[in-house]
Scaffold this motif. Structure first.
Motif, PDB file in Angstrom:
ATOM      1  N   ILE A  33       0.945  -1.296   0.351  1.00 29.75           N
ATOM      2  CA  ILE A  33       0.023  -0.431  -0.200  1.00 29.75           C
ATOM      3  C   ILE A  33       0.818   1.329  -0.015  1.00 29.75           C
ATOM      4  N   ARG A  34       1.542   1.475   0.827  1.00 32.26           N
ATOM      5  CA  ARG A  34       2.492   2.643   1.072  1.00 32.26           C
ATOM      6  C   ARG A  34       4.105   2.238  -0.035  1.00 32.26           C
ATOM      7  N   ALA A  35       4.343   1.870  -1.137  1.00 29.82           N
ATOM      8  CA  ALA A  35       4.849   1.664  -2.207  1.00 29.82           C
ATOM      9  C   ALA A  35       4.017   2.193  -3.123  1.00 29.82           C
ATOM     10  N   VAL A  36       2.351   1.599  -3.379  1.00 33.10           N
ATOM     11  CA  VAL A  36       1.404   1.687  -4.388  1.00 33.10           C
ATOM     12  C   VAL A  36       0.790   3.420  -4.386  1.00 33.10           C
ATOM     13  N   ALA A  37       0.873   3.722  -2.946  1.00 29.45           N
ATOM     14  CA  ALA A  37       0.256   5.372  -3.117  1.00 29.45           C
ATOM     15  C   ALA A  37       2.082   6.688  -2.967  1.00 29.45           C
ATOM     16  N   ARG A  38       2.677   5.634  -3.201  1.00 28.66           N
ATOM     17  CA  ARG A  38       3.938   6.614  -3.359  1.00 28.66           C
ATOM     18  C   ARG A  38       4.064   6.667  -4.700  1.00 28.66           C
ATOM     19  N   ALA A  39       3.793   5.970  -5.662  1.00 29.17           N
ATOM     20  CA  ALA A  39       4.550   5.758  -6.691  1.00 29.17           C
ATOM     21  C   ALA A  39       2.926   6.412  -7.492  1.00 29.17           C
ATOM     22  N   ASN A  40       1.961   6.396  -6.662  1.00 33.72           N
ATOM     23  CA  ASN A  40       0.612   7.373  -7.217  1.00 33.72           C
ATOM     24  C   ASN A  40       0.288   8.371  -6.951  1.00 33.72           C
ATOM     25  N   SER A  41       1.848   9.169  -6.173  1.00 26.82           N
ATOM     26  CA  SER A  41       1.636  10.440  -5.725  1.00 26.82           C
ATOM     27  C   SER A  41       0.224  10.638  -4.415  1.00 26.82           C
ATOM     28  N   VAL A  42      -0.247   9.911  -3.716  1.00 24.55           N
ATOM     29  CA  VAL A  42      -1.145  10.172  -2.463  1.00 24.55           C
ATOM     30  C   VAL A  42      -0.596  10.968  -2.192  1.00 24.55           C
ATOM     31  N   ARG A  43      -0.635  11.639  -1.240  1.00 24.56           N
ATOM     32  CA  ARG A  43      -0.400  12.711  -0.957  1.00 24.56           C
ATOM     33  C   ARG A  43      -0.404  12.216   1.040  1.00 24.56           C
ATOM     34  N   THR A  44       0.878  12.377   1.714  1.00 22.56           N
ATOM     35  CA  THR A  44       0.579  11.521   2.951  1.00 22.56           C
ATOM     36  C   THR A  44       0.995  12.288   4.109  1.00 22.56           C
ATOM     37  N   SER A  45      -0.060  12.178   5.414  1.00 24.13           N
ATOM     38  CA  SER A  45       0.682  13.492   5.742  1.00 24.13           C
ATOM     39  C   SER A  45       1.681  12.257   7.153  1.00 24.13           C
ATOM     40  N   ALA A  46       1.840  13.938   7.830  1.00 27.16           N
ATOM     41  CA  ALA A  46       3.112  13.253   8.067  1.00 27.16           C
ATOM     42  C   ALA A  46       2.915  12.854  10.040  1.00 27.16           C
TER      43      ALA A  46
END
Length: 140
Positions: A33-46
């Motif tokens: 999930i984290r890699a797919v989110a990163r590859a598809n430019s999903v914004r994440t909260s710190a």
């Protein structure tokens, strides 16, 4: 919760935990999930997630947008990251059983004693004096 946060939730915005993303992206393996989110430019909260897992939270609108792209097979997802791929099925099939090394467990002691007796008898037979000199003839 401020007015901006309430407006975000009404617009379908906000932040989702990894468990919530898993429900929206059932085609993606949980470990990817984290890699797919990163590859598809999903914004994440710190900010730490509310479930205290130290996983990032994901922007809800981005997750839903990528879910639509995953359904249309347009998202940037490697075959091994998909839960419905051959690679995922290969990972799910059990491999051959792992052999445990021989140890001094109680179940192995009788066999080890028998092995020691056999080796001892062989050595005693080769070195005994009534062997008619076969060992000494062989060594010379």
């Amino acid at each position: 919760m401020g007015a901006a946060d309430e407006q975000d939730l009404e617009d379908g915005e906000g932040w989702l935990t990894k468990a919530e993303v898993r429900e929206i992206w059932p085609q993606i393996r949980p470990s990817s999930i984290r890699a797919v989110a990163r590859a598809n430019s999903v914004r994440t909260s710190a900010a730490p997630s509310p479930d205290l897992t130290h996983e990032p939270t994901y922007h809800a609108a981005d997750v839903r947008h990528v879910a639509a792209r995953i359904a249309r097979v347009e998202a940037d997802v490697a075959p091994w990251q998909r839960a419905d791929s051959d690679a995922a099925r290969d990972d799910a099939t059990p491999g051959p059983p792992v052999r445990q090394p021989v140890s001094w467990r109680p179940g192995n002691v009788p066999g080890l004693i028998l092995l020691a007796i056999i080796v001892g008898l062989i050595l005693w037979g080769l070195t005994s004096p009534d062997n008619h000199g076969t060992v000494t003839d062989f060594v010379r």
